[in-house]
Design a protein around this motif. Structure first.
Motif, PDB file in Angstrom:
ATOM      1  N   SER A  90       0.843  -1.192   0.000  1.00 49.55           N
ATOM      2  CA  SER A  90       0.000   0.000   0.000  1.00 49.55           C
ATOM      3  C   SER A  90       0.878   1.242   0.000  1.00 49.55           C
ATOM      4  O   SER A  90       2.009   1.220   0.492  1.00 49.55           O
ATOM      5  CB  SER A  90      -0.909   0.005   1.239  1.00 49.55           C
ATOM      6  OG  SER A  90      -1.747  -1.119   1.258  1.00 49.55           O
ATOM      7  N   ARG A  91       0.356   2.341  -0.541  1.00 52.10           N
ATOM      8  CA  ARG A  91       1.157   3.542  -0.737  1.00 52.10           C
ATOM      9  C   ARG A  91       0.611   4.727   0.045  1.00 52.10           C
ATOM     10  O   ARG A  91      -0.595   4.962   0.079  1.00 52.10           O
ATOM     11  CB  ARG A  91       1.214   3.904  -2.224  1.00 52.10           C
ATOM     12  CG  ARG A  91       1.856   2.828  -3.078  1.00 52.10           C
ATOM     13  CD  ARG A  91       1.915   3.214  -4.533  1.00 52.10           C
ATOM     14  NE  ARG A  91       2.606   2.193  -5.309  1.00 52.10           N
ATOM     15  CZ  ARG A  91       2.877   2.305  -6.607  1.00 52.10           C
ATOM     16  NH1 ARG A  91       2.490   3.397  -7.270  1.00 52.10           N
ATOM     17  NH2 ARG A  91       3.521   1.341  -7.239  1.00 52.10           N
ATOM     18  N   LEU A  92       1.538   5.441   0.664  1.00 51.76           N
ATOM     19  CA  LEU A  92       1.227   6.702   1.327  1.00 51.76           C
ATOM     20  C   LEU A  92       2.053   7.764   0.630  1.00 51.76           C
ATOM     21  O   LEU A  92       3.283   7.681   0.618  1.00 51.76           O
ATOM     22  CB  LEU A  92       1.568   6.624   2.810  1.00 51.76           C
ATOM     23  CG  LEU A  92       0.843   5.519   3.588  1.00 51.76           C
ATOM     24  CD1 LEU A  92       1.401   5.416   4.997  1.00 51.76           C
ATOM     25  CD2 LEU A  92      -0.652   5.778   3.622  1.00 51.76           C
ATOM     26  N   HIS A  93       1.387   8.732   0.060  1.00 48.42           N
ATOM     27  CA  HIS A  93       2.080   9.708  -0.778  1.00 48.42           C
ATOM     28  C   HIS A  93       2.633  10.857   0.052  1.00 48.42           C
ATOM     29  O   HIS A  93       2.202  11.995  -0.050  1.00 48.42           O
ATOM     30  CB  HIS A  93       1.162  10.187  -1.901  1.00 48.42           C
ATOM     31  CG  HIS A  93       0.813   9.084  -2.852  1.00 48.42           C
ATOM     32  ND1 HIS A  93       1.674   8.658  -3.838  1.00 48.42           N
ATOM     33  CD2 HIS A  93      -0.280   8.293  -2.940  1.00 48.42           C
ATOM     34  CE1 HIS A  93       1.123   7.661  -4.502  1.00 48.42           C
ATOM     35  NE2 HIS A  93      -0.064   7.418  -3.984  1.00 48.42           N
ATOM     36  N   PHE A  94       3.606  10.498   0.882  1.00 41.86           N
ATOM     37  CA  PHE A  94       4.363  11.462   1.681  1.00 41.86           C
ATOM     38  C   PHE A  94       5.833  11.132   1.532  1.00 41.86           C
ATOM     39  O   PHE A  94       6.234   9.980   1.662  1.00 41.86           O
ATOM     40  CB  PHE A  94       3.973  11.395   3.161  1.00 41.86           C
ATOM     41  CG  PHE A  94       2.534  11.739   3.425  1.00 41.86           C
ATOM     42  CD1 PHE A  94       2.150  13.053   3.604  1.00 41.86           C
ATOM     43  CD2 PHE A  94       1.576  10.743   3.497  1.00 41.86           C
ATOM     44  CE1 PHE A  94       0.824  13.370   3.846  1.00 41.86           C
ATOM     45  CE2 PHE A  94       0.251  11.046   3.739  1.00 41.86           C
ATOM     46  CZ  PHE A  94      -0.128  12.370   3.915  1.00 41.86           C
ATOM     47  N   SER A  95       6.636  12.144   1.286  1.00 42.02           N
ATOM     48  CA  SER A  95       8.073  11.951   1.127  1.00 42.02           C
ATOM     49  C   SER A  95       8.774  12.089   2.461  1.00 42.02           C
ATOM     50  O   SER A  95       8.281  12.740   3.386  1.00 42.02           O
ATOM     51  CB  SER A  95       8.634  12.974   0.134  1.00 42.02           C
ATOM     52  OG  SER A  95      10.043  12.969   0.149  1.00 42.02           O
ATOM     53  N   GLU A  96       9.971  11.497   2.561  1.00 32.68           N
ATOM     54  CA  GLU A  96      10.812  11.687   3.742  1.00 32.68           C
ATOM     55  C   GLU A  96      11.251  13.144   3.879  1.00 32.68           C
ATOM     56  O   GLU A  96      11.756  13.570   4.909  1.00 32.68           O
ATOM     57  CB  GLU A  96      12.046  10.780   3.660  1.00 32.68           C
ATOM     58  CG  GLU A  96      11.738   9.300   3.805  1.00 32.68           C
ATOM     59  CD  GLU A  96      11.389   8.894   5.222  1.00 32.68           C
ATOM     60  OE1 GLU A  96      11.315   9.783   6.099  1.00 32.68           O
ATOM     61  OE2 GLU A  96      11.196   7.693   5.465  1.00 32.68           O
ATOM     62  N   LEU A  97      11.072  13.934   2.819  1.00 33.79           N
ATOM     63  CA  LEU A  97      11.494  15.329   2.841  1.00 33.79           C
ATOM     64  C   LEU A  97      10.449  16.255   3.444  1.00 33.79           C
ATOM     65  O   LEU A  97      10.651  17.466   3.518  1.00 33.79           O
ATOM     66  CB  LEU A  97      11.823  15.785   1.408  1.00 33.79           C
ATOM     67  CG  LEU A  97      12.956  15.021   0.719  1.00 33.79           C
ATOM     68  CD1 LEU A  97      13.156  15.557  -0.690  1.00 33.79           C
ATOM     69  CD2 LEU A  97      14.247  15.120   1.509  1.00 33.79           C
TER      70      LEU A  97
END
Length: 265
Positions: free
Chosen positions: A114-121
């Motif tokens: 599953s994908r969460l569209h948040f970057s480590e940045l």
């Protein structure tokens, strides 16, 4: 415009995102049709057609290239700009067997891939802000061999299910593609992955690919090291390499081909 003598209307420039734990895609616009694949939370798709009564939409899963039908109720449209942004920027991919996220005022359980569209940045701790529990990894960072095997092992004992992409039911080919995708490597459905290598050079994380040329069937095995392989035999299992080889010898196809391929290098 509707196709002549057809109950299907073509669509262009329409995009969506999966907003449920698992979204099944059917071969035809009916629930008694075969399931061709499943989408996981956060995966994006294009809508390419709909039935004349607008109760079913045919969609294209960008990552695998697989097409199938979903109901109108399951359709979650997003703007074109968001669609391409989600595909072309980093995102977090779930790695824990079961994760949870607060979504629309309730807990929604998420599965590996599953994908969460948040970057480590991001400038804030997104895990706290969205009420997430579980483990994730950045998709932009490719897993090493040890990390790939850790991802794969979580699927041990997953039963075979045609079109399945979860720990509760896994399609052999789509399952291997999913495991590598979680690890940050893009495998497209129906295409031979990686590059061919000498079997004597095989390393943990490399693939054995066995083809029955007459029946056009393909079997995968992920080499784990220490003469062990990860493969599908009605369920995902780990066994000695010799057991997998014995299984292959039992096939009745006279034309066979075995090769070793490396995805990671």
């Amino acid at each position: 415009m509707q196709k002549e003598k057809s109950s299907v209307w073509p669509l262009i420039d329409a995009y969506g995102i999966c907003r449920q734990t698992i979204l099944p895609l059917y071969r035809r616009p009916t629930f008694d049709s075969a399931m061709v694949t499943q989408l996981l939370f956060g995966e994006c798709y294009q809508t390419i057609a709909m039935t004349s009564d607008q109760q079913w939409f045919k969609i294209l899963h960008e990552d695998t290239g697989i097409q199938g039908w979903i109901t109108t109720q399951a359709l979650k449209e997003i703007p074109e700009a968001d669609y391409y942004n989600y595909l072309n920027t980093d995102f977090q991919v779930v790695t824990s067997p079961i994760a949870a996220i607060e979504y629309q005022g309730t807990n929604l359980y998420l599965l590996p891939g599953s994908r969460l569209h948040f970057s480590e940045l991001e400038l804030f701790n997104w895990q706290d802000h969205i009420g997430f529990t579980g483990s994730v990894r950045s998709h932009a960072v490719k897993a090493d061999r040890e990390q790939l095997i850790e991802i794969a092992i979580k699927y041990v004992n997953a039963p075979y299910q045609a079109g399945g992409r979860s720990i509760f039911g896994l399609d052999e080919h789509q399952g291997f593609e999913l495991i590598f995708n979680i690890a940050g490597y893009s495998l497209t459905s129906g295409k031979i992955p990686g590059r061919k290598i000498d079997p004597e050079l095989v390393l943990p994380g490399d693939l054995f690919i066995f083809r029955e040329l007459e029946r056009k069937q393909v079997k995968y095995a992920l080499y784990l090291g220490a003469e062990e392989v990860f493969w599908m035999d009605n369920r995902i299992k780990v066994s000695d390499l010799s057991e997998w080889e014995d299984f292959l010898r039992s096939n009745k196809d006279k034309q066979v081909e075995l090769e070793t391929r490396s995805i990671l290098s």
